[in-house]
Design an enzyme around this catalytic site. Sequence first.
Site, PDB file in Angstrom:
ATOM      1  N   TYR A 194       0.853  -1.194   0.000  1.00  0.00           N
ATOM      2  CA  TYR A 194       0.000   0.000   0.000  1.00  0.00           C
ATOM      3  C   TYR A 194       0.882   1.234   0.000  1.00  0.00           C
ATOM      4  CZ  TYR A 194      -4.381   2.419   0.184  1.00  0.00           C
ATOM      5  OH  TYR A 194      -5.446   3.211  -0.150  1.00  0.00           O
TER       6      TYR A 194
ATOM      7  N   LYS B 277      -6.347  -1.807  -0.652  1.00  0.00           N
ATOM      8  CA  LYS B 277      -7.184  -1.635   0.541  1.00  0.00           C
ATOM      9  C   LYS B 277      -7.774  -2.962   1.003  1.00  0.00           C
ATOM     10  CE  LYS B 277      -7.214   2.416   2.348  1.00  0.00           C
ATOM     11  NZ  LYS B 277      -7.941   3.634   2.054  1.00  0.00           N
TER      12      LYS B 277
END
Length: 564
Positions: A104, A175
């Site tokens: 991420y 996510k």
Amino acid sequence: MFEDNNQKRPLYIPYAGPALLETPLLNKGCAFTSEERSSFNLEGLLPQNIETIEEQAERAYRQFMAFGNDLDKHIYLRNIQDTNETLFYRLLHNHLTEMLPVIYTPTVGKACEEFSNIYRRARGLFISYPDKDRIDDMLQNATKQNVKVIVVTDGERILGLGDQGIGGMGIPIGKLSLYTACGGISPAYCLPVVLDVGTNNQQLLSDPFYMGWRNPRISGEEYAEFVDAFIQAVKRRWPDILLQFEDFAQNNAMPLLNRYKNELCCFNDDIQGTAAVTLGSLIAACKASGAKLSEKRVAFLGAGSAGCGIAEQIVAQMKAEGLTDAQARGRVFMVDRFGLITDKIPNQLDFQRRLSQPVGRIADWPVGDNISLLEVMEHGRPDILIGVSGQPGLFTEEVVKTMHKHCTRPIIFPLSNPTSRVEATPADLIRWTDGQALVATGSPFAPVEYKGKRYVIAQCNNSFIFPGIGLGVIASGATRVTDAMLMSASRALAECSPLVKGAEGSLLPDLADIHQVSRYIAKMVAKTAMLQGKAVQTPDEVIDQAIEANFWRPEYRRYRRTSF
């Protein structure tokens, strides 16, 4: 609601041979047993040696470490995810602190920019505007049938990088990886979606390898109707879905949230998740100093939907601590590129207008019409400074030192992502305040050494919040995500702060403890949902059981052969 999570029970699988090896949710690679290899027609398709998942993870980690840059490491991890999801999550479990910045932020930003160049294999759903009449069919094509969480983006405001078109798909994928790695939500329940409504990024439109719809972005009524068609199709396909809006532009983010928050179980992580983790961090910082948030003054640089979302949560907490609405709002200063937002500034968005300062309240400030951040520091005398501007370097030495003159222990959160967009580096903030600033950032930063002391920099990362919210919603069967549930998540996170428990602790928990943090947040969210009538009332011990029953672990299960 109370699903059996006993992973010792066998799974009955209708696939065999190459089809089984090509199914990421089921593939075990060389961990298939001799019995399974015979039963599922895998003999000869795999090397002879039968391995454990830990042996596989160790080999994968050695391969991971052989790559020289984070983008290549990201591509490698995504390849494992697309071939063997259980191994991917075991690898993350073993090395979460090291790998989180790779899967991420900040690395995912570069992966989004390079999406069409590094594309290997499809994951999730790509729903393009030209196919708007076939959305129901597309949802039926999803490879996962029992979807419980969708993260959806239209790619227009990816981190601080702007319009990335279809490349924004990297964000929902990342996510949802965190929903599983941090919140224990089974990858079988997770579906990333990108709404391909075109792009206004001329570089992408001119790129011969760009994989999205080559058209300027649709907008207005066309856009609203397309998004609504998607939402209604999702409700028909998965009525109990938790839908997370992600990285929508400011002019769409808040209107979409307001339109649908009472229609299905949804939230916007950029607005509400960021607000929740920031509020939790601020509550912890105040508790550690023996103060209340309602005793502080707060300045924001950046008055978009994310900044205003954080500000509204701060106002709500101040009111819970005893202030009136007017008193709480009087302690919050919103600064955008034109200066402090006051009630005499025209053309404000609705969510900005609620946070504008009445000019009468600042009438004694010796300033002109466009009040700068520095002037807010001088005359507003805030104790807390939060950056959500997406513009690097705007927390200058002069601004910070001016703040420090009246505030012995300033709380400074430069939250813009990725690291290249941060308003100030932690090293500078600590140096400019002689080690007195309490700093949290949006992207990861290494600890800072200053005058013989080591300062651990807390990452005010939404991954401390949204996985626990998702787990709480699924475990309780909540039908909505309410403001009170988000407030409960913030307060639960604050209770987990090591700094609250000891003066030398970190502001936020260590990522090594994220599973316990997510479980606790999930429980508080579930209890609040029940109190508000958004979930069926159950005793605490039943909530705990439901959370454990829904907490997936990256372990291989035994397979038995069955037919379609």
